[in-house]
Design an enzyme around this catalytic site. Structure first.
Site, PDB file in Angstrom:
ATOM      1  N   ASP A  34      56.003  56.008  31.362  1.00 22.81           N
ATOM      2  CA  ASP A  34      55.551  55.199  30.224  1.00 22.81           C
ATOM      3  C   ASP A  34      55.650  53.721  30.605  1.00 22.81           C
ATOM      4  O   ASP A  34      56.623  53.292  31.213  1.00 22.81           O
ATOM      5  CB  ASP A  34      56.407  55.501  28.984  1.00 22.81           C
ATOM      6  CG  ASP A  34      55.744  55.006  27.712  1.00 22.81           C
ATOM      7  OD1 ASP A  34      55.325  55.855  26.902  1.00 22.81           O
ATOM      8  OD2 ASP A  34      55.629  53.777  27.541  1.00 22.81           O
ATOM      9  N   GLN A 101      51.532  58.454  16.142  1.00 25.07           N
ATOM     10  CA  GLN A 101      50.729  58.536  17.365  1.00 25.07           C
ATOM     11  C   GLN A 101      49.858  57.293  17.499  1.00 25.07           C
ATOM     12  O   GLN A 101      49.137  56.930  16.568  1.00 25.07           O
ATOM     13  CB  GLN A 101      49.844  59.789  17.322  1.00 25.07           C
ATOM     14  CG  GLN A 101      49.054  60.003  18.611  1.00 25.07           C
ATOM     15  CD  GLN A 101      48.225  61.284  18.580  1.00 25.07           C
ATOM     16  OE1 GLN A 101      48.112  61.943  17.550  1.00 25.07           O
ATOM     17  NE2 GLN A 101      47.645  61.620  19.719  1.00 25.07           N
ATOM     18  N   HIS A 107      50.043  63.917  24.287  1.00 20.53           N
ATOM     19  CA  HIS A 107      51.036  63.623  25.318  1.00 20.53           C
ATOM     20  C   HIS A 107      52.432  63.974  24.837  1.00 20.53           C
ATOM     21  O   HIS A 107      52.770  63.792  23.672  1.00 20.53           O
ATOM     22  CB  HIS A 107      50.987  62.155  25.748  1.00 20.53           C
ATOM     23  CG  HIS A 107      51.081  61.173  24.631  1.00 20.53           C
ATOM     24  ND1 HIS A 107      50.018  60.888  23.810  1.00 20.53           N
ATOM     25  CD2 HIS A 107      52.120  60.422  24.188  1.00 20.53           C
ATOM     26  CE1 HIS A 107      50.393  59.995  22.908  1.00 20.53           C
ATOM     27  NE2 HIS A 107      51.664  59.703  23.105  1.00 20.53           N
ATOM     28  N   LEU A 108      53.232  64.472  25.764  1.00 22.61           N
ATOM     29  CA  LEU A 108      54.658  64.694  25.533  1.00 22.61           C
ATOM     30  C   LEU A 108      55.398  63.483  26.072  1.00 22.61           C
ATOM     31  O   LEU A 108      55.183  63.095  27.227  1.00 22.61           O
ATOM     32  CB  LEU A 108      55.146  65.914  26.319  1.00 22.61           C
ATOM     33  CG  LEU A 108      55.033  67.323  25.722  1.00 22.61           C
ATOM     34  CD1 LEU A 108      53.592  67.685  25.434  1.00 22.61           C
ATOM     35  CD2 LEU A 108      55.668  68.333  26.661  1.00 22.61           C
ATOM     36  N   HIS A 109      56.253  62.876  25.246  1.00 23.33           N
ATOM     37  CA  HIS A 109      57.211  61.899  25.757  1.00 23.33           C
ATOM     38  C   HIS A 109      58.409  62.694  26.261  1.00 23.33           C
ATOM     39  O   HIS A 109      58.983  63.490  25.497  1.00 23.33           O
ATOM     40  CB  HIS A 109      57.717  60.980  24.650  1.00 23.33           C
ATOM     41  CG  HIS A 109      56.696  60.065  24.063  1.00 23.33           C
ATOM     42  ND1 HIS A 109      56.608  58.736  24.427  1.00 23.33           N
ATOM     43  CD2 HIS A 109      55.730  60.266  23.142  1.00 23.33           C
ATOM     44  CE1 HIS A 109      55.631  58.163  23.727  1.00 23.33           C
ATOM     45  NE2 HIS A 109      55.083  59.061  22.941  1.00 23.33           N
TER      46      HIS A 109
HETATM   47  P1  5GP Z   1      52.380  57.368  21.105  1.00 23.38           P
HETATM   48  O1  5GP Z   1      52.867  56.291  20.174  1.00 23.38           O
HETATM   49  O2  5GP Z   1      50.896  57.540  21.034  1.00 23.38           O
HETATM   50  O3  5GP Z   1      53.153  58.638  20.998  1.00 23.38           O
HETATM   51  O4  5GP Z   1      52.770  56.843  22.545  1.00 23.38           O
HETATM   52  C1  5GP Z   1      51.904  56.193  23.420  1.00 23.38           C
HETATM   53  C2  5GP Z   1      52.729  55.753  24.592  1.00 23.38           C
HETATM   54  O5  5GP Z   1      51.832  55.385  25.635  1.00 23.38           O
HETATM   55  C3  5GP Z   1      53.617  54.541  24.325  1.00 23.38           C
HETATM   56  O6  5GP Z   1      54.970  54.882  24.590  1.00 23.38           O
HETATM   57  C4  5GP Z   1      53.090  53.470  25.286  1.00 23.38           C
HETATM   58  O7  5GP Z   1      54.109  52.688  25.859  1.00 23.38           O
HETATM   59  C5  5GP Z   1      52.361  54.285  26.328  1.00 23.38           C
HETATM   60  N1  5GP Z   1      51.235  53.604  26.942  1.00 23.38           N
HETATM   61  C6  5GP Z   1      50.242  52.967  26.285  1.00 23.38           C
HETATM   62  N2  5GP Z   1      49.360  52.452  27.160  1.00 23.38           N
HETATM   63  C7  5GP Z   1      49.796  52.790  28.394  1.00 23.38           C
HETATM   64  C8  5GP Z   1      49.303  52.554  29.721  1.00 23.38           C
HETATM   65  O8  5GP Z   1      48.276  51.909  29.938  1.00 23.38           O
HETATM   66  N3  5GP Z   1      50.033  53.060  30.748  1.00 23.38           N
HETATM   67  C9  5GP Z   1      51.174  53.765  30.543  1.00 23.38           C
HETATM   68  N4  5GP Z   1      51.800  54.217  31.641  1.00 23.38           N
HETATM   69  N5  5GP Z   1      51.669  54.018  29.321  1.00 23.38           N
HETATM   70  C10 5GP Z   1      50.994  53.533  28.259  1.00 23.38           C
END
Ligand code: 5GP
Ligand code: ZN
Length: 120
Positions: A34, A101, A107-109
Protein backbone atom coordinates in the site's frame (compact mmCIF):
# COMPACT_ATOMS: atom_id res chain seq x y z
CA UNK A 1 -16.45 -9.38 -19.77
CA UNK A 2 -15.34 -6.59 -17.44
CA UNK A 3 -11.73 -7.69 -17.45
CA UNK A 4 -9.91 -4.36 -17.40
CA UNK A 5 -11.22 -0.90 -16.57
CA UNK A 6 -9.02 1.74 -18.22
CA UNK A 7 -10.02 4.30 -15.57
CA UNK A 8 -9.18 2.03 -12.61
CA UNK A 9 -5.97 2.78 -10.73
CA UNK A 10 -5.46 -0.86 -9.71
CA UNK A 11 -6.04 -2.08 -13.29
CA UNK A 12 -3.28 0.37 -14.27
CA UNK A 13 -1.00 -1.09 -11.59
CA UNK A 14 -1.80 -4.62 -12.82
CA UNK A 15 -1.03 -3.55 -16.39
CA UNK A 16 2.27 -2.00 -15.27
CA UNK A 17 1.14 1.49 -16.31
CA UNK A 18 1.58 2.71 -12.71
CA UNK A 19 4.55 1.38 -10.74
CA UNK A 20 4.08 -0.59 -7.54
CA UNK A 21 6.22 -2.51 -5.08
CA UNK A 22 5.18 -6.07 -5.82
CA UNK A 23 4.81 -8.69 -3.11
CA UNK A 24 3.43 -11.55 -5.21
CA UNK A 25 2.10 -12.19 -8.70
CA UNK A 26 0.56 -15.07 -10.59
CA UNK A 27 -1.79 -15.35 -13.54
CA UNK A 28 -4.87 -14.26 -11.60
CA UNK A 29 -3.63 -12.38 -8.52
CA UNK A 30 -1.32 -9.49 -7.68
CA UNK A 31 -0.15 -8.31 -4.26
CA UNK A 32 1.67 -5.00 -3.75
CA UNK A 33 2.55 -2.66 -0.90
CA UNK A 34 0.00 0.00 0.00
CA UNK A 35 1.30 3.45 -0.92
CA UNK A 36 0.11 4.88 2.43
CA UNK A 37 0.57 2.08 4.98
CA UNK A 38 -1.42 2.03 8.24
CA UNK A 39 0.78 -0.64 9.80
CA UNK A 40 4.45 -1.76 9.58
CA UNK A 41 3.30 -4.45 7.12
CA UNK A 42 0.51 -3.32 4.80
CA UNK A 43 0.00 -4.77 1.38
CA UNK A 44 -2.98 -5.18 -0.91
CA UNK A 45 -4.10 -8.33 -2.72
CA UNK A 46 -6.17 -7.89 -5.88
CA UNK A 47 -7.63 -10.15 -8.54
CA UNK A 48 -6.14 -9.22 -11.92
CA UNK A 49 -9.62 -9.23 -13.41
CA UNK A 50 -11.48 -6.01 -12.66
CA UNK A 51 -14.12 -6.78 -10.03
CA UNK A 52 -15.42 -3.54 -8.50
CA UNK A 53 -15.98 -4.88 -4.99
CA UNK A 54 -17.10 -7.87 -2.96
CA UNK A 55 -20.67 -6.89 -3.84
CA UNK A 56 -20.08 -8.08 -7.42
CA UNK A 57 -18.80 -11.55 -6.52
CA UNK A 58 -20.57 -14.57 -7.95
CA UNK A 59 -20.24 -18.30 -7.36
CA UNK A 60 -17.72 -18.36 -10.19
CA UNK A 61 -15.35 -16.34 -7.97
CA UNK A 62 -15.29 -18.80 -5.07
CA UNK A 63 -12.00 -20.41 -6.03
CA UNK A 64 -10.34 -17.06 -6.69
CA UNK A 65 -11.38 -15.63 -3.31
CA UNK A 66 -10.42 -18.86 -1.60
CA UNK A 67 -6.97 -18.69 -3.15
CA UNK A 68 -6.52 -15.14 -1.87
CA UNK A 69 -7.48 -16.12 1.68
CA UNK A 70 -5.17 -19.12 1.69
CA UNK A 71 -2.29 -17.14 0.19
CA UNK A 72 -2.61 -14.15 2.56
CA UNK A 73 -1.12 -15.83 5.67
CA UNK A 74 1.91 -17.03 3.71
CA UNK A 75 2.57 -13.60 2.23
CA UNK A 76 2.01 -11.93 5.61
CA UNK A 77 4.80 -14.05 7.13
CA UNK A 78 7.07 -13.42 4.14
CA UNK A 79 6.53 -9.68 4.58
CA UNK A 80 7.54 -9.72 8.23
CA UNK A 81 4.43 -10.45 10.26
CA UNK A 82 5.31 -12.60 13.25
CA UNK A 83 3.69 -16.02 13.51
CA UNK A 84 0.33 -16.69 15.15
CA UNK A 85 -0.61 -16.36 17.96
CA UNK A 86 1.84 -13.70 19.21
CA UNK A 87 2.02 -12.06 15.80
CA UNK A 88 -0.69 -12.43 13.22
CA UNK A 89 -2.28 -9.97 10.83
CA UNK A 90 -5.53 -8.24 10.00
CA UNK A 91 -7.44 -8.55 6.73
CA UNK A 92 -9.87 -5.78 5.79
CA UNK A 93 -12.02 -5.60 2.67
CA UNK A 94 -13.76 -2.22 2.47
CA UNK A 95 -16.86 -2.51 0.31
CA UNK A 96 -18.91 0.42 -0.98
CA UNK A 97 -19.08 4.01 0.24
CA UNK A 98 -20.39 3.14 3.68
CA UNK A 99 -17.81 0.36 3.89
CA UNK A 100 -15.08 2.95 3.39
CA UNK A 101 -14.02 1.77 -0.08
CA UNK A 102 -12.07 4.38 -2.05
CA UNK A 103 -10.62 2.33 -4.90
CA UNK A 104 -13.33 0.39 -6.69
CA UNK A 105 -11.30 -2.67 -7.64
CA UNK A 106 -11.74 -5.46 -5.08
CA UNK A 107 -8.75 -5.60 -2.73
CA UNK A 108 -7.78 -7.22 0.55
CA UNK A 109 -5.78 -5.06 2.94
CA UNK A 110 -3.32 -7.32 4.77
CA UNK A 111 -1.82 -5.51 7.78
CA UNK A 112 0.45 -6.57 10.57
CA UNK A 113 3.63 -5.94 12.50
CA UNK A 114 4.39 -4.43 15.90
CA UNK A 115 1.86 -1.97 17.30
CA UNK A 116 0.91 0.84 17.54
CA UNK A 117 -0.43 1.24 14.02
CA UNK A 118 -1.51 4.45 12.35
CA UNK A 119 -5.10 3.18 12.16
CA UNK A 120 -6.79 0.45 14.19
P1 5GP B 1 -9.79 1.40 0.18
O1 5GP B 1 -10.07 2.64 1.00
O2 5GP B 1 -10.39 1.49 -1.19
O3 5GP B 1 -10.09 0.14 0.91
O4 5GP B 1 -8.22 1.37 0.05
C1 5GP B 1 -7.50 1.82 -1.04
C2 5GP B 1 -6.05 1.73 -0.67
O5 5GP B 1 -5.29 1.87 -1.87
C3 5GP B 1 -5.56 2.82 0.28
O6 5GP B 1 -5.02 2.21 1.45
C4 5GP B 1 -4.51 3.58 -0.52
O7 5GP B 1 -3.40 3.98 0.26
C5 5GP B 1 -4.12 2.59 -1.59
N1 5GP B 1 -3.70 3.20 -2.84
C6 5GP B 1 -4.36 4.16 -3.52
N2 5GP B 1 -3.69 4.49 -4.64
C7 5GP B 1 -2.59 3.70 -4.67
C8 5GP B 1 -1.50 3.57 -5.60
O8 5GP B 1 -1.41 4.26 -6.61
N3 5GP B 1 -0.54 2.66 -5.29
C9 5GP B 1 -0.61 1.89 -4.17
N4 5GP B 1 0.39 1.02 -3.98
N5 5GP B 1 -1.61 1.98 -3.28
C10 5GP B 1 -2.59 2.88 -3.53
ZN1 ZN C 1 -9.64 -2.40 -11.84
Amino acid sequence: MNDHDPNCIFCKIIAGQIPSRKVYEDDELLAFHDIAPWAPVHFLMVPKRHIASMAQLTEADQALMGRMMVLAPRLALEQGCRPYPEGGFRIVVNTGAEGGQEVHHLHLHVMGGPRPWLKG
